[in-house]
Design a protein around this motif. Structure first.
Motif, PDB file in Angstrom:
ATOM      1  N   UNK A  65      78.561 -11.720  67.690  1.00 26.76           N
ATOM      2  CA  UNK A  65      78.265 -12.412  66.431  1.00 26.76           C
ATOM      3  C   UNK A  65      79.232 -13.581  66.236  1.00 26.76           C
ATOM      4  N   UNK A  74      73.221  -0.576  68.469  1.00 27.15           N
ATOM      5  CA  UNK A  74      72.426  -1.335  67.506  1.00 27.15           C
ATOM      6  C   UNK A  74      73.339  -2.285  66.743  1.00 27.15           C
ATOM      7  N   UNK A  75      72.815  -3.450  66.322  1.00 31.66           N
ATOM      8  CA  UNK A  75      73.669  -4.465  65.691  1.00 31.66           C
ATOM      9  C   UNK A  75      74.416  -3.982  64.463  1.00 31.66           C
ATOM     10  N   UNK A  76      73.946  -2.937  63.790  1.00 30.61           N
ATOM     11  CA  UNK A  76      74.614  -2.481  62.580  1.00 30.61           C
ATOM     12  C   UNK A  76      75.816  -1.602  62.821  1.00 30.61           C
ATOM     13  N   UNK A  77      76.101  -1.275  64.065  1.00 32.50           N
ATOM     14  CA  UNK A  77      77.278  -0.453  64.360  1.00 32.50           C
ATOM     15  C   UNK A  77      78.568  -1.206  64.061  1.00 32.50           C
ATOM     16  N   UNK A  78      79.658  -0.473  64.022  1.00 37.20           N
ATOM     17  CA  UNK A  78      80.943  -1.065  63.663  1.00 37.20           C
ATOM     18  C   UNK A  78      81.253  -2.268  64.526  1.00 37.20           C
ATOM     19  N   UNK A  79      81.692  -3.331  63.899  1.00 43.11           N
ATOM     20  CA  UNK A  79      82.026  -4.565  64.600  1.00 43.11           C
ATOM     21  C   UNK A  79      83.525  -4.665  64.821  1.00 43.11           C
ATOM     22  N   UNK A 135      86.405  -7.525  65.542  1.00 39.76           N
ATOM     23  CA  UNK A 135      86.551  -8.961  65.341  1.00 39.76           C
ATOM     24  C   UNK A 135      87.660  -9.552  66.200  1.00 39.76           C
ATOM     25  N   UNK A 136      87.476 -10.820  66.558  1.00 42.04           N
ATOM     26  CA  UNK A 136      88.537 -11.597  67.169  1.00 42.04           C
ATOM     27  C   UNK A 136      89.482 -12.124  66.108  1.00 42.04           C
ATOM     28  N   UNK A 142      81.158  -0.116  54.500  1.00 43.26           N
ATOM     29  CA  UNK A 142      82.438  -0.162  55.202  1.00 43.26           C
ATOM     30  C   UNK A 142      83.448  -0.988  54.431  1.00 43.26           C
ATOM     31  N   UNK A 170      86.889  -3.188  55.254  1.00 41.61           N
ATOM     32  CA  UNK A 170      87.698  -3.797  56.296  1.00 41.61           C
ATOM     33  C   UNK A 170      88.983  -4.348  55.667  1.00 41.61           C
ATOM     34  N   UNK A 215      89.119  -9.207  60.691  1.00 38.99           N
ATOM     35  CA  UNK A 215      89.034  -7.947  59.933  1.00 38.99           C
ATOM     36  C   UNK A 215      89.081  -6.725  60.856  1.00 38.99           C
ATOM     37  N   UNK A 239      75.581  -2.188  54.842  1.00 37.28           N
ATOM     38  CA  UNK A 239      74.591  -2.290  55.911  1.00 37.28           C
ATOM     39  C   UNK A 239      73.230  -1.890  55.345  1.00 37.28           C
ATOM     40  N   UNK A 289      69.662  -3.204  60.218  1.00 35.56           N
ATOM     41  CA  UNK A 289      71.002  -3.542  60.668  1.00 35.56           C
ATOM     42  C   UNK A 289      71.530  -4.843  60.103  1.00 35.56           C
ATOM     43  N   UNK A 303      73.755  -6.954  57.714  1.00 40.20           N
ATOM     44  CA  UNK A 303      75.033  -6.675  57.069  1.00 40.20           C
ATOM     45  C   UNK A 303      75.298  -7.688  55.982  1.00 40.20           C
TER      46      UNK A 303
END
Lengths: 113, 112
Positions: A33, A97-102, A104-105, B34, B36, B44, B93, B98, B100
């Motif tokens: 993303x 799936x895209x909604x799983x925990x992201x 980040x950089x 969630x 963050x 985050x 979510x 999905x 967000x």
């Protein structure tokens, strides 16, 4: 640990320049993303990709394009930078799936003069 | 209008004190929520994840609560430390697609 790296922490460009922001993740995640973060607005999704060579527009894709030629790398391109694209850019990746925990950089702070 | 509203926008507390951050959302249908933490100059990092059936989730000194009926969540920080100074972002979510939705965040400053 998942690691998401971005090519630059700080970048200064001039109006009209072509800008490349690179993001690499090392956990074989399917999804990647690109967000921009502005004060008072929170994170806004620019583009995401759920597979190599696949891309989907987010909420604010105008003025941006993306490239995902390899699974671990997702590039954000500003074809002709404008001052209103001055922002913090965050890359993220997630498995499944895209909604799983992201994950980040660290972000790239881009200033367009 | 943002579908996820956080309050307050910013907060200053003294080290050792407790605080509570609020997140109200209108996102529907809802899958999970969630919180963050984002340190200055960093990306985050996830603190808690709650599904619609969970009322509370703890992670050390951080406790998140969720009321799916009123569409409200809170993040309570106990015995704050200087390292808690950060932005706290609520993310909702949307069920099944999905999608967000991010809140604008609360900027917390803990002073000695």
């Amino acid at each position: 640990d998942v690691k998401v790296t971005q090519s630059s922490r700080y970048l200064v460009k001039r109006t009209g320049e072509k800008v490349f922001l690179e993001c690499v993740q090392d956990m074989d995640h399917e999804n990647m993303f690109w967000y921009r973060q502005d004060p008072g607005l929170g994170l806004r999704l620019i583009y995401f990709s759920y597979d190599v060579k696949m891309k989907e527009k987010g909420d604010i894709p105008e003025g941006y394009s993306v490239s995902r030629e390899k699974k671990e790398r997702f590039s954000l391109i500003l074809e002709s930078a404008s001052t209103n694209q001055t922002s913090m850019y965050l890359c993220a990746s997630s498995p499944g799936t895209p909604g799983n925990e992201q994950f980040f950089g660290p972000g790239t702070r881009l200033t367009v003069l | 209008k943002n579908q996820v509203e956080q309050s307050p926008q910013s907060l200053i507390i003294l080290e050792g004190k407790n605080c509570t951050l609020q997140c109200n959302y209108t996102v529907s249908p809802f899958s999970n929520l969630r919180w963050y933490k984002q340190d200055t100059g960093r990306g985050p990092v996830s603190l808690t994840i709650m599904t619609f059936s969970e009322n509370t989730k703890s992670n050390g000194r951080y406790t998140a609560t969720l009321d799916a009926d009123t569409k409200q969540s809170s993040l309570h920080i106990t015995a704050s430390q200087l390292s808690d100074s950060a932005s706290y972002i609520c993310v909702v979510i949307v069920y099944n697609n999905n999608d967000m939705r991010f809140g604008a965040g609360t900027r917390l400053t803990v002073k000695p």
